[in-house]
Design an enzyme around this catalytic site. Sequence first.
Site, PDB file in Angstrom:
ATOM      1  N   HIS A 238       0.820  -1.210   0.000  1.00  0.00           N
ATOM      2  CA  HIS A 238       0.000   0.000   0.000  1.00  0.00           C
ATOM      3  C   HIS A 238       0.856   1.264   0.000  1.00  0.00           C
ATOM      4  CE1 HIS A 238      -3.802  -2.230   1.604  1.00  0.00           C
ATOM      5  NE2 HIS A 238      -3.703  -2.288   0.300  1.00  0.00           N
ATOM      6  N   HIS A 369      -4.892  -5.604 -10.654  1.00  0.00           N
ATOM      7  CA  HIS A 369      -3.560  -5.056 -10.402  1.00  0.00           C
ATOM      8  C   HIS A 369      -2.588  -5.420 -11.521  1.00  0.00           C
ATOM      9  CE1 HIS A 369      -4.027  -3.416  -6.339  1.00  0.00           C
ATOM     10  NE2 HIS A 369      -4.754  -4.469  -6.039  1.00  0.00           N
TER      11      HIS A 369
END
Length: 394
Positions: A238, A369
Amino acid sequence: MTDGDWLAARRRDLVGFAKNAADPAGGFGWLDAEGDLDRDKPVATWITARMTHVFALEDGLGDPGAAALADHGIAALRGVLHDDENGGWFSSVSDTTKAAYEHSFVLLAACSAQAAGRPHAEEVLTEVLEVIETRFWDAEIGLPFESWDKAWTATEAYRGANSTMHFVEAFLAAGDVTGDKIWHERALGLSERIVHVTAAAHGWRVPEHFTEDWRTDLNYNRDDQRHPFRPFGATVGHWLEWARLLLHVEAALGDRAPAWLLADARALFDSSVRRGWGVDGHLGFVYTLDWDDLPVVRQRMHWVMAEAIMAASALHRRTGEDPYGDWYATFWEYARKNHIDPIGGWRHELAPNGTPSAGVWAGKPDTYHAYQATLFPLLPLAPAAALTCRTLRK
């Protein structure tokens, strides 16, 4: 073969694999390691919305089969996953919770489908913006609520950086697609609070978990360290994702962008590679660290590598500095050797030695992703990808 040609080939491989996720009953399901639908897992809004976003982008790139798949996703967001009585979207066909995380992806999917000109996308976009505005946006502090029950009567006593981060992504798309720049300003505000204020105060580690009044809860889920969405400690991937998003915010704001966006993106990237890359003696990023920077969950996640690729690419293009380009090449080499599966898709989880693992994530449910990692290095940082995909038609 040029870098662009290689990326395009990998993108098409991912799309071919991901088409298997379309569930005839509606939405997109969870794919196992071989690419078959796992019928033991319910159709989830986050997967359906992400796949709708991917196929809307692919439609913009000229894939002749992508439009029908994007429409399949929009149909599920108007149908089996939608609460016709109370409004908003369920977490899955078997879970009536209404979560910020899922709604951020409904917004992203609707923006991408609207940009691609898909029918009924505008209807979904209009509703999800209204739901976010009235249910999830806490106007007093400029941060989102985390979740609600079915009837919007009770909200969870938890706030999360993960859902907030994905609202940044979705708000940037909303500002570009609708033309309403308030969404860009909100994306900036969320970034400032989570990164420029909170992460900076924690040595460029991003706290993930907060109490309902937005105080950090560094011990959250200490007894559930492998939680797939809310693990204990710091999630290195993250930090990389935030680094990239800060550069998208900067590009969206143009001359109005504060200088700290680039500075903070640099700091987060540096913190990620210094604390997370190969820290246990094996190549790759560990999944989580404790607050003394010791590895907690050492598995290597495909989405972390995808975000590392995109962050390095964005920083290299933004700054022109060679070290970011070197990291970009290093990350792709790792992904090529370890995550890209010859039978299709990316291996979602690896043991520290690079062999397949399933301690946190089983199967290959998420193409979003990896798909973006093959596409975003070829796109400008702004506007939203769906608005620029047609420039890459081949």
